[in-house]
Design a protein around this motif. Structure first.
Motif, PDB file in Angstrom:
ATOM      1  N   ALA A 152       0.436  -5.243  -9.781  1.00  0.00           N
ATOM      2  CA  ALA A 152      -0.249  -5.303  -8.547  1.00  0.00           C
ATOM      3  C   ALA A 152      -0.839  -4.108  -8.281  1.00  0.00           C
ATOM      4  O   ALA A 152      -0.509  -2.905  -8.545  1.00  0.00           O
ATOM      5  N   PRO A 153      -2.123  -4.175  -7.567  1.00  0.00           N
ATOM      6  CA  PRO A 153      -2.831  -2.719  -7.337  1.00  0.00           C
ATOM      7  C   PRO A 153      -2.100  -1.959  -5.996  1.00  0.00           C
ATOM      8  O   PRO A 153      -1.492  -2.621  -5.294  1.00  0.00           O
ATOM      9  N   LEU A 154      -2.455  -0.692  -6.224  1.00  0.00           N
ATOM     10  CA  LEU A 154      -1.787   0.169  -5.119  1.00  0.00           C
ATOM     11  C   LEU A 154      -2.996   0.438  -4.390  1.00  0.00           C
ATOM     12  O   LEU A 154      -3.903   1.311  -4.749  1.00  0.00           O
ATOM     13  N   ARG A 155      -3.008  -0.130  -3.123  1.00  0.00           N
ATOM     14  CA  ARG A 155      -4.190   0.131  -2.371  1.00  0.00           C
ATOM     15  C   ARG A 155      -4.141   1.284  -1.369  1.00  0.00           C
ATOM     16  O   ARG A 155      -3.088   1.864  -0.642  1.00  0.00           O
ATOM     17  N   LEU A 156      -5.083   2.348  -1.292  1.00  0.00           N
ATOM     18  CA  LEU A 156      -5.233   3.424  -0.773  1.00  0.00           C
ATOM     19  C   LEU A 156      -6.277   3.460   0.486  1.00  0.00           C
ATOM     20  O   LEU A 156      -7.388   3.273   0.359  1.00  0.00           O
ATOM     21  N   GLY A 157      -5.709   3.882   1.741  1.00  0.00           N
ATOM     22  CA  GLY A 157      -6.677   3.632   2.823  1.00  0.00           C
ATOM     23  C   GLY A 157      -5.832   3.659   4.156  1.00  0.00           C
ATOM     24  O   GLY A 157      -4.769   3.913   4.269  1.00  0.00           O
ATOM     25  N   ARG A 158      -6.579   3.367   5.161  1.00  0.00           N
ATOM     26  CA  ARG A 158      -6.107   3.486   6.475  1.00  0.00           C
ATOM     27  C   ARG A 158      -5.814   2.245   7.407  1.00  0.00           C
ATOM     28  O   ARG A 158      -5.583   2.275   8.450  1.00  0.00           O
ATOM     29  N   HIS A 159      -6.112   1.140   6.546  1.00  0.00           N
ATOM     30  CA  HIS A 159      -5.780  -0.058   7.324  1.00  0.00           C
ATOM     31  C   HIS A 159      -4.409  -0.527   7.407  1.00  0.00           C
ATOM     32  O   HIS A 159      -3.745  -0.343   6.139  1.00  0.00           O
ATOM     33  N   PRO A 160      -3.908  -0.896   8.370  1.00  0.00           N
ATOM     34  CA  PRO A 160      -2.524  -1.097   8.445  1.00  0.00           C
ATOM     35  C   PRO A 160      -1.906  -2.387   7.868  1.00  0.00           C
ATOM     36  O   PRO A 160      -0.638  -2.376   7.471  1.00  0.00           O
ATOM     37  N   VAL A 161      -2.836  -3.282   7.351  1.00  0.00           N
ATOM     38  CA  VAL A 161      -2.360  -4.436   6.833  1.00  0.00           C
ATOM     39  C   VAL A 161      -2.819  -4.342   5.152  1.00  0.00           C
ATOM     40  O   VAL A 161      -2.019  -4.625   4.449  1.00  0.00           O
ATOM     41  N   TRP A 162      -4.115  -3.781   4.940  1.00  0.00           N
ATOM     42  CA  TRP A 162      -4.300  -3.904   3.573  1.00  0.00           C
ATOM     43  C   TRP A 162      -3.757  -2.658   2.886  1.00  0.00           C
ATOM     44  O   TRP A 162      -3.511  -3.195   1.669  1.00  0.00           O
ATOM     45  N   ALA A 163      -3.458  -1.701   3.317  1.00  0.00           N
ATOM     46  CA  ALA A 163      -3.160  -0.670   2.443  1.00  0.00           C
ATOM     47  C   ALA A 163      -1.453  -0.684   2.232  1.00  0.00           C
ATOM     48  O   ALA A 163      -0.852  -1.429   3.391  1.00  0.00           O
ATOM     49  N   ARG A 164      -0.998  -0.112   1.236  1.00  0.00           N
ATOM     50  CA  ARG A 164       0.536   0.200   1.320  1.00  0.00           C
ATOM     51  C   ARG A 164       0.969   0.745   2.387  1.00  0.00           C
ATOM     52  O   ARG A 164       0.688   1.693   2.900  1.00  0.00           O
ATOM     53  N   PRO A 165       2.335   0.302   3.127  1.00  0.00           N
ATOM     54  CA  PRO A 165       2.670   0.872   4.128  1.00  0.00           C
ATOM     55  C   PRO A 165       2.799   2.424   3.978  1.00  0.00           C
ATOM     56  O   PRO A 165       2.809   3.060   5.111  1.00  0.00           O
ATOM     57  N   ARG A 211     -10.871   3.116   5.532  1.00  0.00           N
ATOM     58  CA  ARG A 211      -9.880   2.068   5.932  1.00  0.00           C
ATOM     59  C   ARG A 211      -9.479   1.414   4.611  1.00  0.00           C
ATOM     60  O   ARG A 211      -8.241   1.037   4.446  1.00  0.00           O
ATOM     61  N   CYS A 212     -10.479   0.825   3.886  1.00  0.00           N
ATOM     62  CA  CYS A 212      -9.949   0.434   2.595  1.00  0.00           C
ATOM     63  C   CYS A 212     -10.755   1.130   1.421  1.00  0.00           C
ATOM     64  O   CYS A 212     -12.035   0.792   1.307  1.00  0.00           O
ATOM     65  N   HIS A 213     -10.245   2.435   1.249  1.00  0.00           N
ATOM     66  CA  HIS A 213     -11.126   3.032   0.527  1.00  0.00           C
ATOM     67  C   HIS A 213     -11.029   2.890  -1.249  1.00  0.00           C
ATOM     68  O   HIS A 213     -12.113   2.939  -1.698  1.00  0.00           O
ATOM     69  N   ALA A 214      -9.889   2.832  -1.909  1.00  0.00           N
ATOM     70  CA  ALA A 214      -9.859   2.498  -3.192  1.00  0.00           C
ATOM     71  C   ALA A 214      -8.531   1.881  -3.562  1.00  0.00           C
ATOM     72  O   ALA A 214      -7.270   1.897  -2.609  1.00  0.00           O
ATOM     73  N   VAL A 215      -8.375   1.556  -4.860  1.00  0.00           N
ATOM     74  CA  VAL A 215      -7.302   0.883  -5.453  1.00  0.00           C
ATOM     75  C   VAL A 215      -6.815   1.586  -6.944  1.00  0.00           C
ATOM     76  O   VAL A 215      -7.703   1.859  -7.530  1.00  0.00           O
ATOM     77  N   VAL A 216      -5.484   1.927  -7.158  1.00  0.00           N
ATOM     78  CA  VAL A 216      -5.092   2.255  -8.291  1.00  0.00           C
ATOM     79  C   VAL A 216      -4.333   1.340  -9.012  1.00  0.00           C
ATOM     80  O   VAL A 216      -3.186   0.696  -8.328  1.00  0.00           O
ATOM     81  N   GLN A 217      -4.508   0.913 -10.254  1.00  0.00           N
ATOM     82  CA  GLN A 217      -3.731  -0.202 -10.820  1.00  0.00           C
ATOM     83  C   GLN A 217      -3.548   0.184 -12.325  1.00  0.00           C
ATOM     84  O   GLN A 217      -4.123   0.813 -13.087  1.00  0.00           O
ATOM     85  N   LEU A 218      -2.061  -0.163 -12.581  1.00  0.00           N
ATOM     86  CA  LEU A 218      -1.351   0.076 -13.772  1.00  0.00           C
ATOM     87  C   LEU A 218      -1.421  -1.212 -14.606  1.00  0.00           C
ATOM     88  O   LEU A 218      -0.708  -2.345 -14.123  1.00  0.00           O
TER      89      LEU A 218
END
Length: 216
Positions: free
Chosen positions: A125-138, A152-159
């Motif tokens: 699963a991607p790790l979502r980085l941003g300021r969106h309260p629902v889209w980003a990880r808490p 708000r939805c800046h970038a994602v990091v995925q392993l």
């Protein structure tokens, strides 16, 4: 007829009284001081040895430990018991996933000093980085909600399951850009990350990404 007195007829000496004998002369010599050898103290109860009475066996001689004592042999990594990064359950050697929470042992770690953040994320699963309260990880939203430079939805990091690590910027781009080791990536681009790379969300927010060894 009275006879004349002689020297033996001393009127001051009574026949029943002993004659006066003068005391012996007093010596003026000062005697030498008397010296005594002190006795050795007795040994305390429970051990020790000394001159005199002893109460137990003599204490062993002091043997200082060497600062160059051999170190303990290293623990074999294959036999080392390690906890699961997600639930803390002990993992048997060579385990690829936790038998308790079923989370893969391979994961990434994201560390930041501004803002302060330290979290771990599993593969897939991607790790979502941003300021969106629902889209980003808490945890990420809580750390970035006051950072106006971050989108708000800046970038994602995925392993990925194969162990490779990727950073992808929002396909529509970001206002202040995304950086890897202080170099801006193309707009909406995708780049591969290595252990220890620094991710920049804008020019003021940065995180270090780590790939812990799954075996330890």
């Amino acid at each position: 007829m009275d006879r004349a007195l002689t020297d033996d007829d001393d009127p001051l000496i009574d026949d029943d009284q002993e004659a006066y004998v003068p005391p012996p002369p007093v010596s003026t010599d000062i005697p030498a001081p008397r010296t005594e050898t002190p006795e050795a103290p007795e040994a305390p109860r429970g051990g020790g040895a000394a001159t005199g009475r002893a109460y137990g066996p003599a204490a062993p001689p002091y043997a200082p430990t060497s600062p160059y004592a051999p170190a303990a042999p290293p623990v074999d990594a294959a036999r080392r018991v390690r906890p699961c990064w997600q639930c803390g359950h002990p993992l048997p050697p060579g385990t690829s996933s936790c038998p308790e929470c079923l989370e893969p042992t391979r994961h990434l770690r994201l560390i930041g000093s501004r803002p302060r953040l330290d979290l771990r994320h599993g593969e897939g699963a991607p790790l979502r980085l941003g300021r969106h309260p629902v889209w980003a990880r808490p945890e990420v939203f809580g750390a970035l909600q006051c950072e106006r430079e971050v989108s708000r939805c800046h970038a994602v990091v995925q392993l990925a399951p194969d162990g490779t690590l990727w950073l992808t910027e929002n396909p529509r781009g970001t206002a202040n850009g995304t950086y890897v080791n202080h170099e801006r990536i193309p707009r909406g681009g995708r780049v591969r990350l290595e252990d220890g790379d620094v991710i920049g969300l804008g020019e003021k927010v940065a995180f270090t990404v780590l790939l812990p060894d799954p075996a330890g």
